[in-house]
Design a protein around this motif. Structure first.
Motif, short mmCIF file in Angstrom:
data_model
loop_
_atom_site.label_atom_id
_atom_site.label_comp_id
_atom_site.label_asym_id
_atom_site.label_seq_id
_atom_site.Cartn_x
_atom_site.Cartn_y
_atom_site.Cartn_z
N GLN A 172 58.37 12.97 15.00
CA GLN A 172 58.74 14.13 13.33
C GLN A 172 59.74 12.35 12.64
O GLN A 172 60.40 13.46 12.05
CB GLN A 172 59.58 15.11 14.58
CG GLN A 172 59.06 15.17 15.26
CD GLN A 172 59.49 16.66 15.83
OE1 GLN A 172 60.59 16.36 16.48
NE2 GLN A 172 59.84 18.19 15.63
N GLU B 160 66.83 26.65 9.84
CA GLU B 160 65.11 26.28 8.87
C GLU B 160 64.21 25.14 10.41
O GLU B 160 63.65 25.30 10.67
CB GLU B 160 64.86 26.58 7.87
CG GLU B 160 63.48 26.47 7.95
CD GLU B 160 63.13 26.84 6.09
OE1 GLU B 160 62.62 25.59 5.47
OE2 GLU B 160 63.61 27.42 5.48
N LEU B 161 64.82 23.91 10.48
CA LEU B 161 63.99 23.13 10.80
C LEU B 161 64.43 23.11 11.95
O LEU B 161 63.19 23.15 13.01
CB LEU B 161 64.58 21.68 10.08
CG LEU B 161 65.35 21.48 8.82
CD1 LEU B 161 66.03 20.01 8.64
CD2 LEU B 161 63.32 20.60 8.32
N GLN B 162 64.39 23.86 13.06
CA GLN B 162 65.44 23.97 14.06
C GLN B 162 63.98 24.93 14.45
O GLN B 162 63.50 24.23 15.24
CB GLN B 162 66.44 24.68 14.91
CG GLN B 162 67.83 23.48 14.46
CD GLN B 162 69.46 24.19 14.80
OE1 GLN B 162 68.96 25.84 14.92
NE2 GLN B 162 70.29 23.22 15.53
N SER B 163 64.12 25.74 13.92
CA SER B 163 63.48 26.75 14.47
C SER B 163 61.14 26.07 13.81
O SER B 163 60.74 26.97 14.76
CB SER B 163 62.77 27.55 13.26
OG SER B 163 63.12 27.83 12.11
N GLN B 164 61.30 25.56 12.88
CA GLN B 164 59.99 24.73 13.18
C GLN B 164 59.88 23.04 14.41
O GLN B 164 59.00 23.14 14.33
CB GLN B 164 60.02 24.10 11.67
CG GLN B 164 60.17 25.08 10.48
CD GLN B 164 60.23 24.37 9.32
OE1 GLN B 164 61.01 22.74 8.88
NE2 GLN B 164 60.29 25.15 7.71
N GLY B 165 61.42 23.73 15.24
CA GLY B 165 60.49 22.40 16.16
C GLY B 165 60.99 21.26 15.68
O GLY B 165 61.20 20.17 16.92
N TYR B 166 62.23 21.23 15.12
CA TYR B 166 63.06 19.87 15.30
C TYR B 166 64.59 20.11 15.79
O TYR B 166 65.09 21.23 15.76
CB TYR B 166 63.41 19.09 13.77
CG TYR B 166 61.98 19.39 12.93
CD1 TYR B 166 61.49 17.85 12.81
CD2 TYR B 166 62.01 20.62 12.00
CE1 TYR B 166 60.61 17.82 12.07
CE2 TYR B 166 60.19 19.51 11.47
CZ TYR B 166 59.66 18.61 11.53
OH TYR B 166 58.63 18.16 10.35
N GLY C 60 55.79 29.21 4.10
CA GLY C 60 55.75 28.71 5.92
C GLY C 60 57.45 28.19 5.94
O GLY C 60 57.94 27.00 7.20
N GLY C 61 58.57 28.30 4.82
CA GLY C 61 59.68 27.99 4.78
C GLY C 61 60.14 28.15 3.64
O GLY C 61 59.47 27.63 2.60
N ARG D 127 61.74 23.55 4.29
CA ARG D 127 61.25 22.94 4.75
C ARG D 127 59.33 23.28 4.70
O ARG D 127 59.30 23.72 5.59
CB ARG D 127 61.07 21.57 5.79
CG ARG D 127 60.98 20.39 5.67
CD ARG D 127 60.97 19.54 6.99
NE ARG D 127 59.89 18.78 6.93
CZ ARG D 127 59.48 17.06 6.70
NH1 ARG D 127 60.39 17.33 5.35
NH2 ARG D 127 58.88 16.69 6.07
N ASP E 203 55.48 24.02 4.71
CA ASP E 203 54.28 24.09 5.44
C ASP E 203 53.47 22.61 3.66
O ASP E 203 53.62 23.78 2.94
CB ASP E 203 53.66 25.18 5.78
CG ASP E 203 52.56 24.50 6.47
OD1 ASP E 203 51.64 24.92 5.79
OD2 ASP E 203 52.47 23.75 7.57
#
Length: 729
Positions: free
Chosen positions: A58, A97-103, A704-705, A708, A710
């Motif tokens: 990441q 948003e980044l947290q929701s994407q797994g960061y 997808g965001g 950020r 996709d």
């Protein structure tokens, strides 16, 4: 290193890149030119700042730092698209948003209590506001409308709102105790290191230390009195109601990332003063911070019926508010980044002084700009149009701009030297030899700031203005006020240089108010002028005049001649980009106009040819200019409405006109032979390509965001024509 760096950014410009960049890279490769990317998007900058919270896969390189080093070299050739200058709500939105994407990023600490939270907050604060531009702008700005763009605007004039002499629209600013009235400035005679200290009755507080200035630097300091600001805002709210017009406040909380969010918060607090007086403690317990805006406030108190009732009663008793989106109830005070002065004021002026009210109707407005530094520019523009009527774009001349911005010149929005004063006392700027350079008596809550401008950028700016005036042969005005402390120091640099070159009578020096009227008079007569201005005013003017002349500032040619020999080519403004993304999400129609990218690309390729001796790059660049002219002459720019040609269609036409120009040119036979079959294929398959592009419009698009998106989903949305893709590659 690639020959050209094309920046990865945010919102609509980045979506457009998904369609345009593959075309650029494919065509450039035929001339032996490589085009790479660097990520300066808000999301990219956040990820680069917190590698310790991310997995190895990441983690992201610090591309902004890399570019910061590159622009200090002669090898720099950067095409910079507009990026988000994040306000706190935008920053928080991107983090979520980044947290929701797994960061696994840390939350933004609104009120940091521990050392760890303070460290996280400091890192995030380094991303806010104008974090990108000061790093990349190692040169001064040359912004103007490309000849093809100006010619098209005159032949196809945009709609302008009608002005009436009895319009109640006006600008209101503080009459004293603001930044401009409290400003002091000095030019250092030797290298110095300074510290900023707040001396209080209970002891000294070091606000900042270790600030190094080379000899010749102009150092300013000033503050805004919060007591005077509160008194001013209360009076303006009452005055607006008595006049029966809209209340609006115009700031730049994205660039002025410390001062303007605080001023904005005072605006929210003043408008809802009875509510804060009654429910202040309860609202604070709910996490209300007026600096975050009315939208965040309402979200936090929505379940408290008593507070909501008092908000409704107060709003009903206040003057109607200028709206960002009257259909959705989004007001001027909802989010600080929704109303940005350099976009909002020109739009209102272009509309004949009208703003949208909560009833969905246009109305006159009180344009509240608390600090009086540059408010006179907008005030004088409004006065001029009240007296003379609207500008005619079909006959208007143009205002070019030479802007002082190299090496963080006049970076008034700079976070490290702007402070909300924690307690009453005296702020002193003290040099390493003990000299007290500047000092101000302040009260708790006052906003104190300092900015600096180095000698080399000032001299480069003056010489760039001399060069530009010689090339244009038109009127040229330095927008400087001899009675303002900072401007007086610049004039002390300017006059000897002009005198030494025998150019004293060639250039005029005027206050911003006088220069505004002189420039409007000049372009009204169909003549041209050059506005030579400082950094913030450069930012404002390069939206004001293009929006009046061209309907947008996104189509400006923006060249930054880097002081060490490289080139930075900016592609225009992105202020309306969020609405463009919203429309794409809802209707799969992107109305972003890439004309700014086309203009920057042509300049970048020709600069590469001059710098590296690559004549094939010159042929490519000249063909870009022909293609851009083709876009304009044939009306191939995007439409605003769904199911009509959009950004992707304009890219097809750009690729086609570019290929046709390359096939037709006679300077390079190999390039002509290479592009002839491409031009033929693009022409022969016109119906198929346009049909495939049209077929996707209407239904919602999944990216997808937002901050950020996709990459695969974005490519699918922005490159939906299999036929075009097979030709371009």
């Amino acid at each position: 290193m690639p020959d050209i760096i094309y920046t990865k950014v945010d919102e609509a410009p980045e979506l457009a890149s998904a369609s345009l960049l593959p075309i650029i890279q494919t065509y450039a490769a035929a001339a032996g030119v490589s085009v790479g990317t660097k990520d300066i998007s808000l999301a990219g900058r956040i990820l680069a700042t917190f590698p310790e919270h991310l997995s190895e896969a990441q983690r992201q390189s610090d591309d902004l730092a890399d570019l910061g080093r590159l622009v200090k070299t002669a090898d720099a050739n950067v095409i910079k698209l507009p990026n988000i200058s994040a306000s706190v709500p935008q920053l928080v939105g991107a983090i979520k948003e980044l947290q929701s994407q797994g960061y696994a990023l840390p939350d933004y600490p609104e009120a940091p209590a521990t050392d760890a939270e303070k460290a996280v907050r400091a890192k995030y604060d380094g991303i806010k506001g104008s974090a990108v531009n000061p790093v990349l702008r190692e040169g001064n700005s040359d912004r103007r409308a490309a000849k093809a763009v100006k010619s098209f605007a005159q032949k196809n004039p945009h709609r302008m709102g009608d002005w009436s002499a009895d319009s109640k629209t006006h600008v209101s600013s503080m009459s004293g105790n603001d930044f401009v009235s409290n400003e002091v400035s000095a030019t250092l005679t030797k290298d110095a290191v300074a510290k900023i200290v707040l001396e209080t009755a209970t002891g000294d507080i070091v606000l900042k230390e270790g600030i190094a200035y080379p000899a010749g630097t102009v150092v300013d300091a000033t503050f805004m009195s919060v007591a005077a600001l509160k008194e001013f805002l209360a009076a303006e709210i009452a005055k607006t109601k008595s006049q029966g017009i809209l209340f609006s406040m115009h700031l730049k909380a994205t660039m002025m990332k410390v001062s303007d969010p605080i001023i904005f918060g005072h605006g929210v607090r003043a408008f809802l003063a009875p509510v804060f007086d009654k429910h202040g403690d309860a609202m604070a317990a709910l996490g209300v911070n007026p600096n975050s805006g009315l939208g965040d406030l309402l979200a936090r108190v929505k379940d408290n019926a008593e507070i909501m009732a008092d908000i409704d009663a107060t709003m009903a008793d206040r003057p109607p508010m200028y709206m960002v989106d009257s259909d959705k109830g989004i007001t001027n005070l909802h989010v600080s980044s929704d109303v940005i002065i350099d976009a909002s004021m020109p739009a209102l002026i272009r509309a004949g002084g009208k703003g949208w009210g909560p009833d969905g109707q246009e109305a006159d407005a009180n344009c509240v700009i608390p600090d009086n530094s540059y408010a006179p520019v907008y005030d004088e523009a409004i006065n001029f149009f009240k007296e003379n009527g609207k500008l005619n774009p079909a006959t208007a001349g143009t205002v070019q701009n030479i802007g002082l911005m190299a090496q963080k010149a006049e970076e008034y929005g700079s976070h490290p030297t702007t402070f909300e004063v924690p307690e009453a006392g005296t702020v002193k700027m003290i040099l390493d030899d003990g000299t007290v350079l500047h000092e101000h008596k302040v009260e708790a809550g006052d906003i104190w700031r300092s900015a600096s401008t180095r000698k080399a950028p000032i001299e480069d700016w003056i010489n760039l203005a001399i060069s530009r005036q010689k090339a244009e042969g038109c009127r040229a005005i330095f927008w400087l006020d001899a009675d303002r402390a900072h401007d007086a120091e610049l004039i002390a640099y300017l006059k000897p240089i002009l005198a030494a070159k025998g150019l004293t009578d060639t250039f005029e020096i005027m206050t911003p108010r006088a220069a505004t009227r002189a420039s409007l008079e000049t372009i009204t007569k169909g003549e041209n002028t050059i506005a030579i201005s400082g950094n913030v005013l450069r930012d404002y003017l390069t939206d004001l005049f293009p929006i009046l002349e061209l309907a947008t500032s996104a189509k400006m040619l923006s060249i930054v001649k880097l002081m060490n020999g490289g080139g930075l080519f900016e592609t225009g403004a992105g202020g309306s980009a969020p609405k463009h993304v919203q429309q794409l999400n809802e209707e799969n129609h992107l109305r972003w106009d890439s004309l700014g990218e086309f203009c920057a690309l042509g300049e970048s390729l020709i600069f590469l040819a001059d710098a590296k001796g690559n004549e094939k790059a010159r042929v490519l660049g000249q063909a870009v200019e022909a293609a851009t002219q083709g876009i304009l002459d044939n009306g191939r720019s995007p439409s605003r409405k769904v199911n009509e040609p959009d950004n992707r269609d304009s890219h097809y036409w750009f690729a086609r006109y570019w290929a046709e120009a390359l096939a037709a040119q006679t300077d390079d036979a190999a390039l002509a032979a290479h592009f002839a079959p491409i031009a033929e294929a693009l022409s022969t398959n016109e119906a198929a390509i346009l049909g495939e592009l049209a077929a996707v419009q209407g239904p919602p698009a999944d990216l997808g965001g937002y901050y950020r998106a996709d990459a695969a989903k974005t490519a699918a949305v922005m490159r939906p024509s299999a036929t075009l893709n097979s030709i371009i590659g």
